[in-house]
Write an enzyme that holds these catalytic residues in place. Structure first.
Site, short mmCIF file in Angstrom:
data_model
loop_
_atom_site.label_atom_id
_atom_site.label_comp_id
_atom_site.label_asym_id
_atom_site.label_seq_id
_atom_site.Cartn_x
_atom_site.Cartn_y
_atom_site.Cartn_z
N ASP A 68 7.60 5.71 -0.65
CA ASP A 68 7.96 7.03 -0.12
C ASP A 68 7.40 7.28 1.28
O ASP A 68 7.37 8.44 1.74
CB ASP A 68 7.46 8.14 -1.06
CG ASP A 68 5.94 8.18 -1.12
OD1 ASP A 68 5.28 7.22 -0.67
OD2 ASP A 68 5.40 9.19 -1.61
N ASP A 73 2.71 -19.06 2.88
CA ASP A 73 3.08 -20.22 2.07
C ASP A 73 2.16 -20.31 0.85
O ASP A 73 1.36 -19.41 0.61
CB ASP A 73 3.04 -21.51 2.91
CG ASP A 73 1.63 -21.85 3.39
OD1 ASP A 73 0.65 -21.18 2.97
OD2 ASP A 73 1.49 -22.78 4.20
N PRO A 133 -5.94 -1.64 -5.96
CA PRO A 133 -6.96 -2.54 -6.51
C PRO A 133 -8.03 -2.87 -5.48
O PRO A 133 -7.76 -2.97 -4.29
CB PRO A 133 -6.15 -3.78 -6.88
CG PRO A 133 -4.93 -3.72 -6.04
CD PRO A 133 -4.64 -2.28 -5.80
N SER A 190 4.50 7.44 2.19
CA SER A 190 3.30 8.30 2.18
C SER A 190 2.14 7.67 2.96
O SER A 190 1.27 8.37 3.47
CB SER A 190 2.87 8.59 0.74
OG SER A 190 2.68 7.39 0.02
N GLY A 211 5.02 5.46 -5.42
CA GLY A 211 6.26 4.72 -5.18
C GLY A 211 6.52 4.58 -3.68
O GLY A 211 5.72 5.04 -2.85
N HIS A 249 0.82 -1.22 0.00
CA HIS A 249 0.00 0.00 0.00
C HIS A 249 0.85 1.27 0.00
O HIS A 249 0.40 2.31 -0.46
CB HIS A 249 -0.99 -0.04 1.16
CG HIS A 249 -2.12 -0.97 0.92
ND1 HIS A 249 -3.44 -0.63 1.09
CD2 HIS A 249 -2.13 -2.25 0.45
CE1 HIS A 249 -4.21 -1.66 0.77
NE2 HIS A 249 -3.44 -2.66 0.39
N ASP A 250 2.08 1.19 0.51
CA ASP A 250 2.96 2.36 0.42
C ASP A 250 3.50 2.50 -1.01
O ASP A 250 3.37 3.54 -1.64
CB ASP A 250 4.13 2.25 1.42
CG ASP A 250 4.96 3.53 1.42
OD1 ASP A 250 4.37 4.61 1.20
OD2 ASP A 250 6.18 3.47 1.63
N GLU A 310 -3.60 9.11 2.93
CA GLU A 310 -3.86 7.74 2.43
C GLU A 310 -4.51 6.84 3.48
O GLU A 310 -5.36 6.01 3.16
CB GLU A 310 -2.55 7.11 1.95
CG GLU A 310 -2.05 7.70 0.65
CD GLU A 310 -0.65 7.21 0.26
OE1 GLU A 310 -0.26 6.09 0.65
OE2 GLU A 310 0.06 7.97 -0.43
N HIS A 353 -2.17 -13.35 0.32
CA HIS A 353 -3.44 -13.57 1.02
C HIS A 353 -3.49 -14.94 1.70
O HIS A 353 -4.54 -15.37 2.15
CB HIS A 353 -4.63 -13.36 0.07
CG HIS A 353 -4.80 -11.92 -0.32
ND1 HIS A 353 -5.53 -11.50 -1.39
CD2 HIS A 353 -4.29 -10.78 0.24
CE1 HIS A 353 -5.48 -10.18 -1.48
NE2 HIS A 353 -4.73 -9.72 -0.51
C1 HEM Z 1 -4.24 -8.09 -6.26
C2 HEM Z 1 -4.93 -7.13 -5.72
C3 HEM Z 1 -5.24 -7.07 -4.25
C4 HEM Z 1 -6.45 -6.83 -3.70
C5 HEM Z 1 -7.75 -6.54 -4.45
C6 HEM Z 1 -6.30 -6.89 -2.27
C7 HEM Z 1 -7.31 -6.70 -1.35
C8 HEM Z 1 -7.19 -6.88 0.00
C9 HEM Z 1 -8.26 -6.69 0.95
C10 HEM Z 1 -9.67 -6.23 0.60
C11 HEM Z 1 -7.78 -7.00 2.18
C12 HEM Z 1 -8.55 -6.99 3.49
C13 HEM Z 1 -8.66 -5.57 4.03
C14 HEM Z 1 -9.62 -5.54 5.21
O1 HEM Z 1 -10.81 -5.71 4.98
O2 HEM Z 1 -9.15 -5.34 6.36
C15 HEM Z 1 -6.40 -7.40 2.02
C16 HEM Z 1 -5.60 -7.83 3.04
C17 HEM Z 1 -4.27 -8.15 2.88
N1 HEM Z 1 -3.54 -8.04 1.71
FE1 HEM Z 1 -4.27 -7.65 -0.14
N2 HEM Z 1 -5.00 -7.18 -1.98
C18 HEM Z 1 -4.31 -7.29 -3.16
C19 HEM Z 1 -2.96 -7.52 -3.30
C20 HEM Z 1 -2.08 -7.68 -2.24
C21 HEM Z 1 -0.65 -7.69 -2.36
C22 HEM Z 1 0.11 -7.47 -3.65
C23 HEM Z 1 -0.16 -7.90 -1.10
C24 HEM Z 1 1.27 -7.98 -0.64
C25 HEM Z 1 2.27 -8.31 -1.39
C26 HEM Z 1 -1.29 -8.04 -0.22
C27 HEM Z 1 -1.20 -8.35 1.11
C28 HEM Z 1 -2.27 -8.41 1.98
C29 HEM Z 1 -2.15 -8.83 3.36
C30 HEM Z 1 -0.90 -9.39 4.02
C31 HEM Z 1 -3.41 -8.65 3.93
C32 HEM Z 1 -3.78 -8.93 5.39
C33 HEM Z 1 -3.39 -7.70 6.22
C34 HEM Z 1 -3.60 -7.84 7.71
O3 HEM Z 1 -4.05 -8.87 8.19
O4 HEM Z 1 -3.27 -6.87 8.44
N3 HEM Z 1 -2.43 -7.86 -0.93
N4 HEM Z 1 -6.06 -7.31 0.70
#
Ligand code: HEM
Length: 345
Positions: free
Chosen positions: A72, A269, A160, A74, A70, A64-65, A88, A190
């Site tokens: 930064d 994993d 996204p 933010s 980029g 998200h940062d 943000e 995820h």
């Molecule tokens: C591909 C598009 C992506 C979408 C649409 C997306 C969407 C989301 C959403 C909706 C949540 C839950 C937020 C909430 O309701 O609290 C989430 C959690 C999370 N996302 Fe994504 N995400 C994406 C890509 C990524 C990427 C690229 C990463 C890291 C490389 C990532 C890592 C995580 C992690 C680790 C959580 C859990 C955070 C926590 O438990 O504190 N996501 N994501």
């Protein structure tokens, strides 16, 4: 007889302990011989040992940062000269973002020796290493600068959404130079963390348009019915059905071992790929990866080959952590939550 049982119990306890310690030591104690990185490492290890859920938060923080302006820092700002307090962090899309206090703690120890952007990148790197038991490890240089703008509107328009279809996800990733393969590999994050009901509400009633396994859907409806949103409640569930309670898994007809998935919880994993291929993933944006031929091939590949996923995930995180900061004013912030000056020209 009693003695025999006691001896057996002690022996099995020792075996469990040995395995637990082996798992922990795989990533623990990895130091870099660099003050900044070693300080980050020490604090991240301590924080995860206290509460493992901080780990997923740190991995998400990198995404998200770096996705917005980029890398930064933010995402850490509470206030800026141009955005006021509408930074943000206030974006709807940033619901649940966490880890800010830990970043503050690290910053207090490092002072001007490290930018906030570097701390975010290193902390996410160490969290991925620790949560994967040392299987996801990468090196990244320091030297990122902190930006002075942070807009909720820009974050909402550019990160996204969980309701995106495949084309929207592909376009969003392509806009930052990331391929379909990198979209699939990074979505494997995820396998850890949690999501709010509001983020997967569309999956509870519309099984026809975004297929979700009916047992998994029923279990979600049982624990977090949509009606809770109307009552003003927005609970969280694990992103990964593997991390659910035994009762939930029974309802969801999910047996990790039968699926070929390690039942150990909050581990970064390739279980995400096993789950996705049986429609047991939380977000529409996870499931839609199945609708594209290339992406679907990658889902299969990463399900079959954990080692390949570990190394591709590490490579994609290096690329993510290297997205160049955009803008014209940069600094090393004194406090990660506010810019150093009140005006910039
Ligand atoms: C591909 C598009 C992506 C979408 C649409 C997306 C969407 C989301 C959403 C909706 C949540 C839950 C937020 C909430 O309701 O609290 C989430 C959690 C999370 N996302 Fe994504 N995400 C994406 C890509 C990524 C990427 C690229 C990463 C890291 C490389 C990532 C890592 C995580 C992690 C680790 C959580 C859990 C955070 C926590 O438990 O504190 N996501 N994501």
């Amino acid at each position: 007889m009693a003695n025999k049982l006691d001896a057996a119990a002690v022996l099995s306890l020792c075996v469990v302990l040995a395995f637990t310690l082996a798992g922990q030591s795989a990533a623990a104690g990895r130091y870099y011989g660099d003050k900044v990185q070693d300080t980050v490492r020490k604090e991240v290890e301590k924080a995860i040992a206290y509460d493992r859920s901080i780990g997923p938060a740190l991995v998400r923080l990198v995404f998200h940062d770096c996705w917005i302006n980029g890398c930064d820092g933010s995402v850490l700002l509470d206030k800026t000269p141009t955005d006021g307090t509408n930074t943000e962090k206030k974006a709807v899309i940033n619901i649940g973002l966490a880890g800010f206090q830990l970043i503050d703690t690290i910053k207090q120890q490092l002072g001007p020796n490290a930018s906030c952007a570097d701390i975010v990148a290193f902390a996410g790197r160490d969290a991925a290493d620790i949560l994967s038991g040392g299987k996801i490890f990468y090196t990244i240089p320091g030297g990122r600068k902190d930006g002075v703008v942070s807009s909720a509107k820009v974050a909402d328009a550019n990160l996204p959404e969980s309701t995106f279809d495949f084309d929207q996800l592909q376009n969003n990733f392509n806009a930052r130079g990331f391929s379909v393969e990198e979209l699939v590999v990074l979505s494997g994050a995820h396998s850890i963390g949690v999501a709010h009901l509001s983020s997967y509400q569309d999956r509870l009633g519309r099984a026809d348009s975004t297929p979700i396994d009916p047992d998994y859907q029923a279990a979600l409806n049982k624990t977090t019915p949509l009606s809770l949103l109307q009552k003003g409640q927005n609970p969280t569930v694990p992103n990964n059905v593997r991390d659910e309670t035994a009762a939930f898994q029974t309802d969801a007809a999910y047996d990790p071992v039968a699926m070929g998935v390690s039942p150990e919880k909050i581990v970064l994993d390739n279980s995400y790929y096993h789950n996705n291929l049986v429609n047991k993933v939380l977000f529409e944006s996870d499931w839609v990866l199945r609708t594209d031929g290339d992406a679907a091939d990658k889902l299969e590949e990463y399900k079959e080959n954990a080692t390949e996923w570990h190394s591709d995930f590490a490579a994609a995180m290096v690329k993510l952590s290297s997205l160049p900061a955009q803008g014209k004013n940069f600094e090393i912030r004194k406090n990660c939550r506010v810019t150093n000056k009140q005006y910039y020209y």
